[in-house]
Design a protein around this motif. Sequence first.
Motif, PDB file in Angstrom:
ATOM      1  N   LYS A   1      43.768  41.101  28.998  1.00 56.58           N
ATOM      2  CA  LYS A   1      44.451  39.982  28.459  1.00 56.58           C
ATOM      3  C   LYS A   1      45.689  39.828  29.149  1.00 56.58           C
ATOM      4  CE  LYS A   1      42.345  39.871  24.215  1.00 56.58           C
ATOM      5  NZ  LYS A   1      41.767  40.771  24.090  1.00 56.58           N
ATOM      6  N   ILE A   2      46.324  40.509  29.745  1.00 54.48           N
ATOM      7  CA  ILE A   2      47.686  41.280  30.474  1.00 54.48           C
ATOM      8  C   ILE A   2      47.390  40.194  31.108  1.00 54.48           C
ATOM      9  CG2 ILE A   2      49.603  42.020  31.052  1.00 54.48           C
ATOM     10  CD1 ILE A   2      48.979  43.789  29.244  1.00 54.48           C
ATOM     11  N   ARG A   3      46.447  40.478  32.295  1.00 55.30           N
ATOM     12  CA  ARG A   3      46.080  39.698  33.073  1.00 55.30           C
ATOM     13  C   ARG A   3      46.138  38.675  34.201  1.00 55.30           C
ATOM     14  NH1 ARG A   3      43.425  44.754  34.829  1.00 55.30           N
ATOM     15  NH2 ARG A   3      41.707  43.726  33.997  1.00 55.30           N
ATOM     16  N   ASP A   4      45.879  37.886  32.425  1.00 56.45           N
ATOM     17  CA  ASP A   4      44.745  36.519  32.315  1.00 56.45           C
ATOM     18  C   ASP A   4      46.726  36.097  32.204  1.00 56.45           C
ATOM     19  OD1 ASP A   4      42.196  37.137  32.575  1.00 56.45           O
ATOM     20  OD2 ASP A   4      41.725  36.804  30.375  1.00 56.45           O
ATOM     21  N   GLY A   5      47.012  36.218  30.771  1.00 56.40           N
ATOM     22  CA  GLY A   5      48.709  35.482  30.437  1.00 56.40           C
ATOM     23  C   GLY A   5      48.979  34.943  31.628  1.00 56.40           C
ATOM     24  N   ILE A   6      49.726  35.995  32.707  1.00 50.25           N
ATOM     25  CA  ILE A   6      50.060  35.770  33.984  1.00 50.25           C
ATOM     26  C   ILE A   6      49.947  35.027  34.979  1.00 50.25           C
ATOM     27  CG2 ILE A   6      50.910  37.649  36.151  1.00 50.25           C
ATOM     28  CD1 ILE A   6      51.690  40.161  34.063  1.00 50.25           C
ATOM     29  N   ARG A   7      48.568  35.206  35.070  1.00 51.58           N
ATOM     30  CA  ARG A   7      47.858  34.386  36.165  1.00 51.58           C
ATOM     31  C   ARG A   7      48.003  33.160  35.263  1.00 51.58           C
ATOM     32  NH1 ARG A   7      42.656  36.522  36.057  1.00 51.58           N
ATOM     33  NH2 ARG A   7      43.198  38.052  36.929  1.00 51.58           N
TER      34      ARG A   7
ATOM     35  N   ASN B   1      48.075  43.057  41.033  1.00 46.68           N
ATOM     36  CA  ASN B   1      47.300  43.950  40.718  1.00 46.68           C
ATOM     37  C   ASN B   1      47.987  45.365  41.381  1.00 46.68           C
ATOM     38  OD1 ASN B   1      44.980  42.924  39.606  1.00 46.68           O
ATOM     39  ND2 ASN B   1      43.853  43.412  42.013  1.00 46.68           N
ATOM     40  N   THR B   2      49.135  45.117  42.104  1.00 45.14           N
ATOM     41  CA  THR B   2      49.693  46.346  42.613  1.00 45.14           C
ATOM     42  C   THR B   2      51.303  46.011  41.389  1.00 45.14           C
ATOM     43  OG1 THR B   2      49.176  45.525  45.310  1.00 45.14           O
ATOM     44  CG2 THR B   2      50.979  47.339  45.042  1.00 45.14           C
ATOM     45  N   VAL B   3      51.811  45.730  42.153  1.00 44.48           N
ATOM     46  CA  VAL B   3      52.935  45.062  41.277  1.00 44.48           C
ATOM     47  C   VAL B   3      52.531  45.062  39.550  1.00 44.48           C
ATOM     48  CG1 VAL B   3      53.901  43.305  42.789  1.00 44.48           C
ATOM     49  CG2 VAL B   3      52.846  42.101  40.830  1.00 44.48           C
ATOM     50  N   LEU B   4      51.265  45.204  39.188  1.00 45.29           N
ATOM     51  CA  LEU B   4      50.964  45.643  37.835  1.00 45.29           C
ATOM     52  C   LEU B   4      50.604  46.818  37.227  1.00 45.29           C
ATOM     53  CD1 LEU B   4      49.229  42.323  36.265  1.00 45.29           C
ATOM     54  CD2 LEU B   4      51.968  42.862  35.949  1.00 45.29           C
TER      55      LEU B   4
ATOM     56  N   LEU C   1      57.104  44.359  32.217  1.00 45.19           N
ATOM     57  CA  LEU C   1      56.101  42.708  32.261  1.00 45.19           C
ATOM     58  C   LEU C   1      57.308  41.904  33.133  1.00 45.19           C
ATOM     59  CD1 LEU C   1      54.299  41.967  29.328  1.00 45.19           C
ATOM     60  CD2 LEU C   1      53.417  42.015  31.679  1.00 45.19           C
ATOM     61  N   ILE C   2      58.735  41.837  32.875  1.00 41.63           N
ATOM     62  CA  ILE C   2      59.344  40.972  33.362  1.00 41.63           C
ATOM     63  C   ILE C   2      60.129  41.437  35.068  1.00 41.63           C
ATOM     64  CG2 ILE C   2      62.374  40.569  33.219  1.00 41.63           C
ATOM     65  CD1 ILE C   2      61.778  40.603  30.563  1.00 41.63           C
ATOM     66  N   ALA C   3      59.730  42.721  35.541  1.00 41.63           N
ATOM     67  CA  ALA C   3      60.112  43.131  36.607  1.00 41.63           C
ATOM     68  C   ALA C   3      58.649  42.858  37.592  1.00 41.63           C
ATOM     69  CB  ALA C   3      59.904  44.529  36.637  1.00 41.63           C
ATOM     70  N   ALA C   4      57.305  42.670  36.951  1.00 41.11           N
ATOM     71  CA  ALA C   4      56.698  43.105  37.473  1.00 41.11           C
ATOM     72  C   ALA C   4      56.555  40.957  38.091  1.00 41.11           C
ATOM     73  CB  ALA C   4      55.360  43.264  36.703  1.00 41.11           C
ATOM     74  N   VAL C   5      56.579  40.373  37.085  1.00 42.69           N
ATOM     75  CA  VAL C   5      56.428  39.169  37.537  1.00 42.69           C
ATOM     76  C   VAL C   5      57.665  38.305  38.259  1.00 42.69           C
ATOM     77  CG1 VAL C   5      56.497  36.758  36.441  1.00 42.69           C
ATOM     78  CG2 VAL C   5      55.113  38.760  34.661  1.00 42.69           C
ATOM     79  N   GLU C   6      59.173  39.144  37.945  1.00 40.18           N
ATOM     80  CA  GLU C   6      59.502  38.355  38.921  1.00 40.18           C
ATOM     81  C   GLU C   6      59.357  39.093  40.372  1.00 40.18           C
ATOM     82  OE1 GLU C   6      63.227  40.591  37.617  1.00 40.18           O
ATOM     83  OE2 GLU C   6      63.479  38.219  35.677  1.00 40.18           O
ATOM     84  N   ARG C   7      58.691  40.405  40.282  1.00 39.22           N
ATOM     85  CA  ARG C   7      58.877  40.680  41.954  1.00 39.22           C
ATOM     86  C   ARG C   7      56.846  39.860  42.480  1.00 39.22           C
ATOM     87  NH1 ARG C   7      58.435  45.887  39.379  1.00 39.22           N
ATOM     88  NH2 ARG C   7      55.979  45.694  39.727  1.00 39.22           N
ATOM     89  N   LEU C   8      56.625  39.072  41.930  1.00 40.62           N
ATOM     90  CA  LEU C   8      54.877  38.990  42.378  1.00 40.62           C
ATOM     91  C   LEU C   8      55.885  37.543  43.536  1.00 40.62           C
ATOM     92  CD1 LEU C   8      52.453  38.535  39.126  1.00 40.62           C
ATOM     93  CD2 LEU C   8      51.999  39.176  41.666  1.00 40.62           C
TER      94      LEU C   8
ATOM     95  N   ALA D   1      56.253  33.174  43.255  1.00 43.27           N
ATOM     96  CA  ALA D   1      54.306  32.300  42.906  1.00 43.27           C
ATOM     97  C   ALA D   1      54.463  31.763  44.770  1.00 43.27           C
ATOM     98  CB  ALA D   1      55.528  30.617  42.689  1.00 43.27           C
ATOM     99  N   GLU D   2      55.306  31.867  45.711  1.00 43.35           N
ATOM    100  CA  GLU D   2      54.832  32.027  46.977  1.00 43.35           C
ATOM    101  C   GLU D   2      53.986  33.495  47.211  1.00 43.35           C
ATOM    102  OE1 GLU D   2      57.950  32.166  46.311  1.00 43.35           O
ATOM    103  OE2 GLU D   2      58.480  29.885  45.944  1.00 43.35           O
ATOM    104  N   SER D   3      53.674  34.286  47.518  1.00 42.72           N
ATOM    105  CA  SER D   3      53.467  35.618  47.075  1.00 42.72           C
ATOM    106  C   SER D   3      52.124  35.778  46.553  1.00 42.72           C
ATOM    107  CB  SER D   3      54.452  36.378  47.814  1.00 42.72           C
ATOM    108  OG  SER D   3      55.060  36.972  46.549  1.00 42.72           O
ATOM    109  N   TYR D   4      52.067  34.863  45.357  1.00 45.17           N
ATOM    110  CA  TYR D   4      51.012  35.207  44.202  1.00 45.17           C
ATOM    111  C   TYR D   4      49.862  35.703  45.086  1.00 45.17           C
ATOM    112  CZ  TYR D   4      48.050  35.092  40.385  1.00 45.17           C
ATOM    113  OH  TYR D   4      46.803  34.914  39.669  1.00 45.17           O
ATOM    114  N   THR D   5      49.038  36.498  44.498  1.00 39.64           N
ATOM    115  CA  THR D   5      46.781  36.560  45.350  1.00 39.64           C
ATOM    116  C   THR D   5      47.389  37.681  44.001  1.00 39.64           C
ATOM    117  OG1 THR D   5      47.594  38.498  46.881  1.00 39.64           O
ATOM    118  CG2 THR D   5      47.753  36.431  47.717  1.00 39.64           C
ATOM    119  N   ALA D   6      45.652  37.764  43.390  1.00 43.93           N
ATOM    120  CA  ALA D   6      44.853  38.521  43.268  1.00 43.93           C
ATOM    121  C   ALA D   6      45.282  40.274  43.453  1.00 43.93           C
ATOM    122  CB  ALA D   6      43.576  38.089  42.389  1.00 43.93           C
ATOM    123  N   LYS D   7      45.058  40.306  44.696  1.00 45.97           N
ATOM    124  CA  LYS D   7      45.493  41.719  45.192  1.00 45.97           C
ATOM    125  C   LYS D   7      47.008  41.934  45.114  1.00 45.97           C
ATOM    126  CE  LYS D   7      44.542  44.732  48.889  1.00 45.97           C
ATOM    127  NZ  LYS D   7      44.363  44.339  50.980  1.00 45.97           N
ATOM    128  N   HIS D   8      48.092  41.117  45.099  1.00 44.44           N
ATOM    129  CA  HIS D   8      49.801  41.629  44.913  1.00 44.44           C
ATOM    130  C   HIS D   8      49.440  41.420  43.275  1.00 44.44           C
ATOM    131  CE1 HIS D   8      53.452  41.568  45.214  1.00 44.44           C
ATOM    132  NE2 HIS D   8      53.927  40.556  45.069  1.00 44.44           N
TER     133      HIS D   8
END
Length: 371
Positions: free
Chosen positions: A153-159, A63-66, A45-52, A54-61
């Motif tokens: 729940k994981i996706r919602d928490g990150i979103r 799903n890819t990093v998760l 989760l930590i690695a995925a959130v850091e890869r997301l 804030a500037e490049s955050y999209t739902a498609k992105h």
Amino acid sequence: MPTVNEQLQAAAISHAVDLQHLSNAEAHKIIKLLNSVDSDLRAQLIAAVERLGAESYTAKHMNTVLASVMALNKEIYSVIFEAMAASVVEIGKYEVAYQGALFTKVIPEQVLVQVDLATVNARQVREIALARPFQGRLLKEWTSDLEASRAAKIRDGIRIGMVEGQATDQIVRRVMGVKAEGYKDGLLERSRQDIESMTRTAISHIAQGARDKFYKENADIVGEVRWLSTLDSRTSAPCRLRDRLVYENDDGHAPVGHQVPWGLGPGRIHWNCRSTSVPIIKEYEALRLAKGLPESTRASMDGQVPQSISYGEWLKGQSAARQDEVLGPTRGKLFRDGGMSIDSFYNDKSKYLTLEQLRERDAAAFSRAGL
């Protein structure tokens, strides 16, 4: 001497207590399995959130990093299903064997030589466990649904965290919770509660299904079944309504002497149902046994529905050792010597109060029990 039906009723209550202990152990085992990937999940989760970012955050992105997070989540629920499937099948086999041994023990030998006991084979048990739905779905479907719910729940928490501009550690904390709170403050706590409910319900489903099948296979001697909801007084409204009512021993379970429907049956009528059933052996004359049996045998097979007792009444009649086995040594002593009833050990949500909470509620009981 107790009649056969009285012995069967007492045994049913005792057996239901033991099944609850088994259910507790199985639920603990499954939750431990679910928790076993927490450290890996946190790291991913930590690695995925850091890869997301804030500037490049999209739902498609997202799903890819998760992808690796979701793969881990799917994998652990697959492991859980395999463990659950093996457990419920074994519990079903045990229940059939238990009923056979119980009937052999309490029904007089002079009767058994004239009435062959039927059994339920392994294939039938497996079908009950894995191919019959409980609460509308099969075990495999429930496991899949819970996996999808946890992923959401994981996706919602990150979103939510990304939208609110939270830091990585804050987002992960929202999802996972913190150790100081026993991780109960995280979104994934609900997943543990859901898997516990599914485990308990699956076990009660297979146990009651195996009982039903055994009773029907022996319909030549089991005429009716009785619904028992006497584990404690904090039962659900549907189970309180049906407690101690009698039903026909067939697929329809037609009510006997009342109009309350069987529904899904004890152990299955709602989530976490703890109700059970007890067989009622037919009257001696209805069994059409050979004449000349001893009067004592005839009396034990009188076929009458025994006077029902509550869980508390049953427990009072047990040895101190059995009381301690059921309640634990301290609660057992409070029950015997402190004047505390079964109800007093629970809160309004049917959860065991801790010993500290019990002492706060009734310190005098501890004093009376010498604790």
